[in-house]
Design a protein around this motif. Sequence first.
Motif, PDB file in Angstrom:
ATOM      1  N   ALA A 154       0.836  -1.196   0.000  1.00 25.41           N
ATOM      2  CA  ALA A 154       0.000   0.000   0.000  1.00 25.41           C
ATOM      3  C   ALA A 154       0.877   1.254   0.000  1.00 25.41           C
ATOM      4  O   ALA A 154       0.602   2.230  -0.702  1.00 25.41           O
ATOM      5  N   LYS A 210       1.189   4.141  -3.104  1.00 28.21           N
ATOM      6  CA  LYS A 210       1.081   5.596  -2.934  1.00 28.21           C
ATOM      7  C   LYS A 210       2.310   6.282  -3.531  1.00 28.21           C
ATOM      8  O   LYS A 210       2.204   7.346  -4.146  1.00 28.21           O
ATOM      9  N   SER A 229      -5.783   3.585  -1.326  1.00 29.49           N
ATOM     10  CA  SER A 229      -5.736   2.150  -1.022  1.00 29.49           C
ATOM     11  C   SER A 229      -6.598   1.846   0.187  1.00 29.49           C
ATOM     12  O   SER A 229      -6.633   2.618   1.148  1.00 29.49           O
ATOM     13  N   GLN A 272      -0.884   3.797   7.647  1.00 27.24           N
ATOM     14  CA  GLN A 272      -2.166   4.447   7.911  1.00 27.24           C
ATOM     15  C   GLN A 272      -2.006   5.943   8.114  1.00 27.24           C
ATOM     16  O   GLN A 272      -2.758   6.743   7.564  1.00 27.24           O
ATOM     17  N   VAL A 306      -3.459   5.150   4.086  1.00 28.93           N
ATOM     18  CA  VAL A 306      -4.114   3.909   3.676  1.00 28.93           C
ATOM     19  C   VAL A 306      -5.319   3.680   4.596  1.00 28.93           C
ATOM     20  O   VAL A 306      -5.214   3.794   5.814  1.00 28.93           O
TER      21      VAL A 306
END
Lengths: 319, 653
Positions: free
Chosen positions: B413, B417, B425, B447, B452
């Motif tokens: 993920a 990016k 994602s 995160q 994400v």
Amino acid sequence: MSEKEYIYFPGCSLEASAIEYDMSVRKVLAALGVKLIEPDDWSCCGSTPAHSVDHVFAAAVAARNLAIVEKMGASTVITACPACLSAFKKAHLRMKKEEGFKKEVNAILDEPYNCGVTAKSVLQILVEDIGPKPVAEKVTLDFPDLKVAPYYGCIINRPPEIMEFDDPENPMAMDNLMTSVGVKVCDFAFKVECCGAAFGVAKRKMVNELSSKVLSMALDAGANCLVVTCQLCHQNLDLRQGQINNTMGSSFNIPVLFFTQVMGLTYGYSPQELGIDKHNIQAEGLLKTRRPVEERIKEEQEKAKAKKPKAKKAEEEES
Amino acid sequence: MRVGVFICHCGNNIAGTVEVAKVAEAARMMPGVAFATTYMYTCSEPGQEEIKEAIKREKLDRVVVAACSPRMHEVTFRRTVEKTGLNRYFFEMANIREHCSWIGEDKELNTNKAIEAIKLAVEKAKQNKPLFPAKFKINKRVLVIGGGVAGMQAALDCADGGLDVVLVEKSPSVGGMMARLDKTFPTVDCSICILGPKMVDVSQHEKINLYAYSEIEEIKGYVGNYQIKIRKKATYVDWSKCTGCGACIEKCPSRNAFDYFNFGVAPARAINIPFPQAIPKKAKIDAQFCRQFIKGKCGVCAKFCPVGAINYEMKDEIVTEDVGAIIVASGYGLIDLDKLPEYGGGRYPDVISGIQYERILNASGPTSGHIERPSDHAEPKTIVFVSCAGSRDKSIGIPYCSNFCCMYIAKQAILTKDHIPDSRSYVFYMDIRSPGKGYDEFTRRAQEEYGVQYIRGRVSRIYPKGKKMIVKGADTLLGTQVEIEADLVVLATAVTATTDARTLAEKLHISYDPHGFYVESHPKLRPVETNTSGVFLAGACQGPKDIPASVGQGSAAAAKVLSIFSKDTLESDPQIARVNTNICVGCRKCIGTCPFGAIEEQQLRDGRIIANVIETVCAGCGICNSTCPCGAIQLQHFTDNQLLAEVNALCLT
Ligand SMILES: Cc1cc2nc3c(=O)[nH]c(=O)nc-3n(C[C@H](O)[C@H](O)[C@H](O)COP(=O)(O)OP(=O)(O)OC[C@H]3O[C@@H](n4cnc5c(N)ncnc54)[C@H](O)[C@@H]3O)c2cc1C
Ligand code: SF4
Ligand code: SF4
């Protein structure tokens, strides 16, 4: 073809609201040389109401019928209705596995059930006992414009450990059967999605929403007809199609046929013989396009001929 | 005969539910017992000293310790006894812990049972005969099976330690799964940049003999002396000539071969080199896709190869190698996408597996590192990752966690990016498992820094709608259903054992768990050993494992081999079957029954045919002993007389 014989359990809806399913099952199986014997004095399978109240009672209602079949000396019973099938299989498997449960159930019954009967769907015996070749041999008519979305519903193959037939997530039995009778099948993502089942009365809006998703996915997949194995699915998708349009603001007008009706049509039966005129959404437009299967064969041969020179050329280029 | 009995309290483990003093008292009354005592921890140093002193003081010639399971401490106590000059087989152990104190609550019954267990052991000890192990030379060469990162680490460590290494790799190149990865968590460093040099070292190390594209055909022998048959599979290219120039690949007209290295992300040619950094960098033909093999005519590669390396007549070749120890590092497999029909796996091209995505991210992969989806090569903007795709799912027989997917999803993920800054994602997860060093920080970074979107819940269905894939699922934190219109879906497919893991285990005589992963000798204390001496484990063949753990095991297994090879000879176990030549009638029943092929026919000088046990092959299982109709073949230390003495002690007295 060798004569086959089965004990056939119609169930309540196939005598009433879905009598056309029964008509088409009988026609198609007769064409395939299958003799159906209806047990005397069969009764309710238990359906949804029984098992939502009491499991022993539900099993007893189902097992009463199985005991009749057992007494007839048969080891298999077939039914077209997935709900009957599920009731029979559930009762049978649990009684077979749990001695205590079996005793409880048999205590209610006049005639005990000794767990000697396997229930199968009409679809299952068509696939497993009869097979694609004999099924294909009976075809006389072709549907050039028909493209079906096979919709299995939720219970004919789930839960897998009870229904013991086909893939629970991506079943193929009806897809393959339709292909065998020369009908085009689209890759349908919602084969086993919920149609709303028996909540049509209690939660009408929810059922309309769910059924509408099934219908619109069928259209997205390029289908102009749905084929089903379950009369409850049929009811939600066909009988309620107008209701769906009213609730959802849609304008669906897509015929929904039982798979046995589609088979019957390719075998040359008239729509009336198969009870298709009883449906809410009429399929007349589609039905008109039927033609003798020889025409298609001729067409295909011509196409192949036209293609050949090209193929040859390509091969030469390669080597 | 003077038997000494030593009863252990094992702290409270035994003394808690067995009256040890009473047991000692009863033991003193048993015929032949000259001395009996109890001790808090018999296995401790003072406990062992006590045994030694008692042997001398009381002139004992047999010793019984009543304590834990012999699997625990038999070896220790045998050594203690031997130090006083007694034969180590004069020692017997009575298990009054696992078989008694731990499983019964009634103190009186337990005490009686402990007394009976000791009675058996005393009678057996009195029947024991001195046995002497034979010494044999070890062949200080090691076989490593599997050239993934674990196997390469093991091979390099052994080779650096001065051992000759035979490395057998099934696929055309070493590197394993790690060679397919783009970056590695949690440092996001380039996988092949750290693995490539190791691969080169393996190929250039003078002590390592690499058999690529080869498999184990047969394993015979025992620790110290194995004979290995290796099948070198036909590549149809003479590797002594091939320079890896790739001219053949460019011209090969069969363009639709399956690309095993890239997990089918893009088609390959029938003649191929799996990846640019492959070691060895040599071409091979996949016969099932090659026109020369299918149609019987083509010959294009042979025409274009500048060094004439192509040979369509090549056959598999069997070579033999002798080694003294084996390290198994055969890695893992992944569940097929089509086993996951609820996710449309195998049905929709834009539902792919994590390892396929890894290849798409990889700069030397089929898309040169440009993220594009398989269906239309468009750049996806919304990507959904589904964790535990097949893992932790009892219904498909995979109840275990695949160990590293949570981590690689976070990695992929983050990389997504980096590649496509305006992408989004989503990760559907059951829970985030990131217990390694720096791992939790890493998933948090995905995160918090990379935005994400983690959704806690399962996906119920994935289906196409126009050009999009609709991912339907539950968000169990919000208690709602969610639907995401994705361009690409990546399934973290479950880790499985390799397809041939079970066959290989049977050749090696090692055990595997119900899922096909190899079983270590002790889950905590002997993690790289197997129950077959001389065979060690490394990497994901023992269970799903990430790179740091696999490398650690590779080195550990190498250390184990170096340690057994630090001696020149090994002792063989004398607890094997022996034939009494006077009694054997040559019926050959034992020959047919021995699962190890350890018994052969032998002709005596008088012409009689009898059975003969090959000492080095016999595993001491005793099946022959119970098969022999005349009692001619006897498993030493478990002879009929010894076992009957035990039975009599229990039933007749
Ligand atoms: C998508 C994905 C991403 C990952 N990302 C990371 C990451 O970022 N960081 C990380 O730490 N881990 C990651 N991993 C895990 C990593 O792949 C493993 O930890 C590692 O590959 C295990 O190494 P191994 O040598 O034990 O097994 P493998 O890599 O599987 O190597 C085994 C080797 O043995 C060979 N072999 C198999 N059977 C035989 C046989 N019978 N005879 C001879 N040879 C045989 C195989 O061909 C192979 O070369 C990822 C895994 C996946 C699926
Ligand atoms: S086989 Fe010949 S052409 Fe192909 S890579 Fe090897 S040397 Fe080059
Ligand atoms: S003890 Fe086992 S291995 Fe030894 S000869 Fe008998 S059967 Fe074979």
